[in-house]
Design a protein around this motif. Sequence first.
Motif, short mmCIF file in Angstrom:
data_model
loop_
_atom_site.label_atom_id
_atom_site.label_comp_id
_atom_site.label_asym_id
_atom_site.label_seq_id
_atom_site.Cartn_x
_atom_site.Cartn_y
_atom_site.Cartn_z
N VAL A 2 -60.06 10.77 53.63
CA VAL A 2 -58.68 10.60 53.18
C VAL A 2 -58.15 11.94 52.68
N TYR A 3 -56.95 12.31 53.11
CA TYR A 3 -56.35 13.58 52.75
C TYR A 3 -54.93 13.36 52.23
N LEU A 4 -54.49 14.26 51.38
CA LEU A 4 -53.11 14.29 50.93
C LEU A 4 -52.52 15.66 51.24
N VAL A 5 -51.37 15.65 51.92
CA VAL A 5 -50.72 16.91 52.31
C VAL A 5 -49.28 16.89 51.79
N PRO A 6 -48.93 17.82 50.87
CA PRO A 6 -47.51 17.94 50.49
C PRO A 6 -46.67 18.29 51.71
N LEU A 7 -45.51 17.67 51.83
CA LEU A 7 -44.63 17.92 52.96
C LEU A 7 -43.62 19.01 52.64
N MET A 8 -43.05 19.59 53.67
CA MET A 8 -42.06 20.66 53.47
C MET A 8 -40.72 20.11 52.96
N GLU A 9 -40.48 18.81 53.17
CA GLU A 9 -39.21 18.20 52.79
C GLU A 9 -39.28 17.56 51.40
N SER A 10 -38.14 17.52 50.74
CA SER A 10 -38.00 16.79 49.47
C SER A 10 -36.65 16.09 49.49
N LEU A 11 -36.46 15.14 48.57
CA LEU A 11 -35.26 14.32 48.60
C LEU A 11 -34.53 14.33 47.26
N SER A 12 -33.23 14.12 47.35
CA SER A 12 -32.40 13.84 46.18
C SER A 12 -31.42 12.75 46.63
N LEU A 13 -31.91 11.51 46.67
CA LEU A 13 -31.15 10.42 47.27
C LEU A 13 -30.00 9.99 46.38
N PRO A 14 -28.83 9.81 46.96
CA PRO A 14 -27.72 9.25 46.18
C PRO A 14 -27.91 7.76 45.96
N GLU A 15 -27.16 7.20 45.04
CA GLU A 15 -27.19 5.76 44.82
C GLU A 15 -26.75 5.05 46.10
N GLY A 16 -27.40 3.96 46.38
CA GLY A 16 -27.03 3.16 47.55
C GLY A 16 -27.78 3.51 48.82
N ILE A 17 -28.52 4.61 48.81
CA ILE A 17 -29.30 5.01 49.98
C ILE A 17 -30.79 4.86 49.68
N THR A 18 -31.47 4.04 50.47
CA THR A 18 -32.93 3.91 50.37
C THR A 18 -33.55 4.50 51.62
N ALA A 19 -34.87 4.64 51.60
CA ALA A 19 -35.55 5.22 52.77
C ALA A 19 -36.86 4.50 53.01
N VAL A 20 -37.28 4.50 54.25
CA VAL A 20 -38.56 3.94 54.65
C VAL A 20 -39.20 4.90 55.64
N LEU A 23 -59.43 13.69 49.38
CA LEU A 23 -59.45 12.72 48.27
C LEU A 23 -60.69 11.85 48.34
N ARG A 24 -61.09 11.36 47.17
CA ARG A 24 -62.19 10.39 47.19
C ARG A 24 -61.68 8.97 47.40
N ALA A 25 -60.37 8.77 47.26
CA ALA A 25 -59.78 7.46 47.50
C ALA A 25 -58.28 7.60 47.70
N SER A 26 -57.73 6.69 48.45
CA SER A 26 -56.28 6.58 48.57
C SER A 26 -55.71 6.13 47.23
N PHE A 27 -54.46 6.53 46.94
CA PHE A 27 -53.86 6.11 45.68
C PHE A 27 -52.34 6.13 45.77
N LEU A 28 -51.71 5.44 44.84
CA LEU A 28 -50.27 5.53 44.62
C LEU A 28 -50.05 6.11 43.24
N ALA A 29 -48.96 6.86 43.07
CA ALA A 29 -48.74 7.53 41.79
C ALA A 29 -48.57 6.53 40.66
N GLY A 30 -47.79 5.48 40.90
CA GLY A 30 -47.54 4.48 39.86
C GLY A 30 -46.35 4.82 39.00
N LYS A 31 -45.78 3.83 38.40
CA LYS A 31 -44.54 3.98 37.63
C LYS A 31 -44.72 5.01 36.52
N GLY A 32 -43.77 5.96 36.45
CA GLY A 32 -43.78 6.95 35.40
C GLY A 32 -44.78 8.08 35.59
N ARG A 33 -45.41 8.16 36.76
CA ARG A 33 -46.44 9.18 36.98
C ARG A 33 -46.14 9.98 38.24
#
Length: 360
Positions: free
Chosen positions: A85-103, A47-57
């Motif tokens: 700076v690099y971005l690597v897609p991870l092998m894991e994905s999530l489908s979190l239920p309501e009430g569960i957050t992650a850090v 990447l040429r810069a670090s970034f966050l996707a942002g709401k709705g993206r």
Amino acid sequence: MTIGVLPDTMLEEMIARGEIAAEPAVIPEQIQPASLDLRLGRVAYRLRASFLAGKGRRVEDRLEDFEMHRMNVTEDGVVLEKGCVYLVPLMESLSLPEGITAVANAKSSTGRLDLLTRLITDEGTEFDRIPEGYQGPLYAEICPRSFSVLVRPGMRLNQIRFRAGQAVLSDPELKILHQQEPLVDGEAVIDEGLGFSVDLRPAEGDLVGYRAKPHTGVIDLDRIAHYPASDFWEEVRSDDGRIILDPGAFYILVSREAVTIPPDHAAEMAPYLAMVGEFRVHYAGFFDPGFGHGAAGGAGSRGVLEVRCHEAPFALEHGQVVGRLVYERMAEEPKQLYGKGIASNYQGQGLKLAKHFRMG
């Protein structure tokens, strides 16, 4: 659901329900007492810069703005270069239920290599934070700060912790826990968590830490106890309980306190206060249930401090508070404690470099 950090048994249930998915499937070695290791996928984007996707993206859509080139991450490995700076897609994905957050947070060895690794998600507006109900892929942003590294698919640089509700202990609750079971071997400094201070007066000798050398070779992250420490690190010594931190330099130091995490609690290291000095402490921040605890073969373990100085040289003094441990309740006690029957590299530690280095 019981409020608290989810233990290994509940992570296994989330995997069985498909709330944590992976391709290929999650392996048992990824499941820690209070977190799940995440694995690098098979492509890396420079990447040429670090970034966050942002709401709705979506992250995938934002790559068009930031991608410089992409590399296939093969079994032979690819080099992630220092300062990029690099971005690597991870092998894991999530489908979190309501009430569960992650850090998320870097694993211990990742932090000790000054390998800035942060989790980003679709629609994310913060690094390393995932809201309840999130459904989608996970990505690791990786920025090697001190050393270039060689990575392969499936390597585990960061980890994710799941929680139900608000489980952080207040200062009064933390004081009660400390009275019931001492959390630290000395006086407990409790102020928005348990204070951590730096040890610059070791019981023996004058070695107080290590400073990363600026021009070194590549580190293959699969090679354990392979690299002579002297090729990558300068020893930092002090005979008066003080060192001067150089701007831009990265240091490995150690806490003065030996801390304990009871089996029914977990903790996370957090910065103390931005106003105490021109430096940042901590890249890898999760402390698992049983860290330093007698039930897991510990007798208090000291915290290794990853320190980077910013704009101005800074005089760091012995006993100066530089970080804090924020304690949280577990939803239930894990079946496996840190350091007991699992490969835990840092139980009972003192001043210690990442597991890739050998002394002498």
